[in-house]
Design a protein around this motif. Sequence first.
Motif, PDB file in Angstrom:
ATOM      1  N   CYS A  12      51.560 -22.155 118.238  1.00 16.16           N
ATOM      2  CA  CYS A  12      50.493 -22.859 117.671  1.00 16.16           C
ATOM      3  C   CYS A  12      50.430 -24.387 118.266  1.00 16.16           C
ATOM      4  N   GLY A  13      50.422 -24.393 119.678  1.00 15.91           N
ATOM      5  CA  GLY A  13      50.128 -25.785 120.209  1.00 15.91           C
ATOM      6  C   GLY A  13      48.619 -26.337 120.396  1.00 15.91           C
ATOM      7  N   LYS A  14      48.179 -26.506 121.471  1.00  8.86           N
ATOM      8  CA  LYS A  14      46.848 -27.117 121.577  1.00  8.86           C
ATOM      9  C   LYS A  14      45.748 -26.109 121.322  1.00  8.86           C
ATOM     10  N   MET A  15      45.767 -25.104 121.916  1.00  9.17           N
ATOM     11  CA  MET A  15      44.847 -23.791 121.611  1.00  9.17           C
ATOM     12  C   MET A  15      44.882 -23.123 120.438  1.00  9.17           C
ATOM     13  N   GLY A  16      46.157 -22.822 120.232  1.00  8.00           N
ATOM     14  CA  GLY A  16      46.617 -21.953 118.908  1.00  8.00           C
ATOM     15  C   GLY A  16      46.136 -22.730 117.606  1.00  8.00           C
ATOM     16  N   GLY A  17      46.498 -24.029 117.707  1.00  8.03           N
ATOM     17  CA  GLY A  17      46.331 -25.088 116.469  1.00  8.03           C
ATOM     18  C   GLY A  17      44.857 -25.160 116.491  1.00  8.03           C
ATOM     19  N   THR A 128      38.957 -25.827 127.510  1.00  8.73           N
ATOM     20  CA  THR A 128      39.522 -26.822 126.525  1.00  8.73           C
ATOM     21  C   THR A 128      38.327 -27.297 125.555  1.00  8.73           C
ATOM     22  N   PRO A 129      37.335 -27.146 125.434  1.00 13.47           N
ATOM     23  CA  PRO A 129      36.322 -27.605 124.410  1.00 13.47           C
ATOM     24  C   PRO A 129      36.459 -26.921 123.160  1.00 13.47           C
ATOM     25  N   ALA A 130      37.158 -25.765 123.315  1.00 14.84           N
ATOM     26  CA  ALA A 130      37.568 -24.869 122.266  1.00 14.84           C
ATOM     27  C   ALA A 130      38.321 -25.945 121.193  1.00 14.84           C
ATOM     28  N   ALA A 131      38.806 -26.874 121.660  1.00 13.60           N
ATOM     29  CA  ALA A 131      39.420 -27.864 120.896  1.00 13.60           C
ATOM     30  C   ALA A 131      38.709 -28.555 119.509  1.00 13.60           C
ATOM     31  N   ILE A 132      37.405 -28.610 119.880  1.00 12.96           N
ATOM     32  CA  ILE A 132      36.420 -29.142 119.127  1.00 12.96           C
ATOM     33  C   ILE A 132      35.560 -28.085 118.684  1.00 12.96           C
ATOM     34  N   GLY A 133      35.643 -26.842 118.798  1.00 14.83           N
ATOM     35  CA  GLY A 133      34.868 -25.830 118.263  1.00 14.83           C
ATOM     36  C   GLY A 133      33.711 -25.564 119.196  1.00 14.83           C
ATOM     37  N   ARG A 134      33.705 -26.017 120.494  1.00 14.76           N
ATOM     38  CA  ARG A 134      32.601 -25.824 121.360  1.00 14.76           C
ATOM     39  C   ARG A 134      33.403 -25.159 122.559  1.00 14.76           C
ATOM     40  N   GLY A 135      34.321 -24.326 122.518  1.00 11.75           N
ATOM     41  CA  GLY A 135      34.674 -23.513 123.719  1.00 11.75           C
ATOM     42  C   GLY A 135      33.657 -22.717 124.155  1.00 11.75           C
ATOM     43  N   MET A 136      33.956 -22.047 125.616  1.00  8.62           N
ATOM     44  CA  MET A 136      33.263 -20.906 125.975  1.00  8.62           C
ATOM     45  C   MET A 136      34.557 -19.891 126.493  1.00  8.62           C
ATOM     46  N   GLY A 180      36.670 -21.765 132.621  1.00  9.04           N
ATOM     47  CA  GLY A 180      38.051 -21.870 132.337  1.00  9.04           C
ATOM     48  C   GLY A 180      38.282 -23.235 132.988  1.00  9.04           C
ATOM     49  N   SER A 181      38.084 -23.351 134.351  1.00  9.01           N
ATOM     50  CA  SER A 181      38.560 -24.666 135.069  1.00  9.01           C
ATOM     51  C   SER A 181      37.311 -25.728 135.026  1.00  9.01           C
ATOM     52  N   GLY A 182      36.195 -25.090 134.690  1.00 12.10           N
ATOM     53  CA  GLY A 182      34.964 -26.009 134.600  1.00 12.10           C
ATOM     54  C   GLY A 182      34.934 -27.178 134.073  1.00 12.10           C
ATOM     55  N   PRO A 183      35.441 -27.544 132.867  1.00 12.99           N
ATOM     56  CA  PRO A 183      35.478 -28.788 132.214  1.00 12.99           C
ATOM     57  C   PRO A 183      36.035 -29.676 133.214  1.00 12.99           C
ATOM     58  N   ALA A 184      36.957 -29.553 134.037  1.00 11.00           N
ATOM     59  CA  ALA A 184      37.651 -30.533 135.010  1.00 11.00           C
ATOM     60  C   ALA A 184      36.742 -31.085 135.931  1.00 11.00           C
ATOM     61  N   TYR A 185      35.838 -29.861 136.342  1.00 12.12           N
ATOM     62  CA  TYR A 185      34.537 -30.390 137.306  1.00 12.12           C
ATOM     63  C   TYR A 185      33.591 -31.394 136.862  1.00 12.12           C
ATOM     64  N   VAL A 186      33.428 -31.206 135.487  1.00 15.03           N
ATOM     65  CA  VAL A 186      32.375 -32.129 134.785  1.00 15.03           C
ATOM     66  C   VAL A 186      33.133 -33.551 134.600  1.00 15.03           C
TER      67      VAL A 186
END
Length: 276
Positions: A12-17, A128-136, A180-186
């Motif tokens: 239950c870290g970043k993603m699990g939480g 990572t945008p999953a952390a704010i409910g906007r993941g893919m 998966g890696s895309g947020p880093a490109y943005v």
Amino acid sequence: MAEGGALLLVGCGKMGGAMLDGWLAAGTASRVVVVEPSGLPESVRGNPAVSAATGPADLFSGVGPSGFVPDVVVLAVKPQVMDTVLPGYRPLVRPGTVFLSIAAGKTIGSFEALLGGGAAVVRSMPNTPAAIGRGMTVAVGNAAVTEAQRTLCDALLRAVGDVAWVEDESLLDPVTAVSGSGPAYVFLMVEAMAKAGEAAGLPAELAMRLARATVAGAGELMHQSPTSAADLRKAVTSPNGTTQAALDVLMAGDGLQPLMDRAIAAAARRSRELAQ
Ligand SMILES: NC(=O)c1ccc[n+]([C@@H]2O[C@H](COP(=O)([O-])OP(=O)(O)OC[C@H]3O[C@@H](n4cnc5c(N)ncnc54)[C@H](OP(=O)(O)O)[C@@H]3O)[C@@H](O)[C@H]2O)c1
């Protein structure tokens, strides 16, 4: 999720939480047992639907929530600890329980080897945008996964954003490379726009503020609009205007597309290597 459905969240870290918060907010979980060395996150303490276990021993040896039989075991530990953590959960392998992994690069075959034959396994790749409910998230299941289990996993993943399913697991490599890696490109694009703005004469702080707000705003506009990315681009491009001048550079033969092709291919190749 069906009334009375039960989840075991391992890690239950970043993603699990983020997922746990999403399930509780959306009402997709009626009972969750969390296995996490640091204990329950602050946000869920006192929630009667959530309890803590220190490990598989709690579940199978009369300590803690023993006798708990989850519908879904969500695996949200780091990929590098999966091989040591997972065998402890073998007693949960049964037709009514599906193992849902969000670990990058861990293949369905590796889960089947660690859990033994017959385990129902869904492998997924969130971002990572999953952390704010906007993941893919993109998911793929093995042959043991029933339609009902797939629906359940879809609902759990949907609590942190959009979900797509594929039938061919090898697609998870290019999926990792794009979403998966895309947020880093943005984020890199924001850095590059800010640096270029500075080079064009803007103060550094203002350049970064403009770049960041522009990417965030354009992303939100695209999120809220049904219009294609290409049409949104054309809508802000007047013939012979300023945007056109920049796009002539970005869309030239040696512009953004060949660079992106190489970047995505490199990430997909690395994903394949890591899954060996
Ligand atoms: N973060 C992302 O953007 C992202 C994107 C796509 C996929 N993923 C996948 O999501 C998974 C989790 O990533 P994360 O970023 O959430 O990592 P994280 O924040 O480190 O979370 C993992 C958690 O698992 C805990 N843990 C370690 N050993 C455990 C055990 N034996 N039993 C139960 N929990 C244990 C860790 O505790 P300690 O810290 O105390 O060790 C940590 O709290 C990874 O497999 C990753 O590949 C992450």
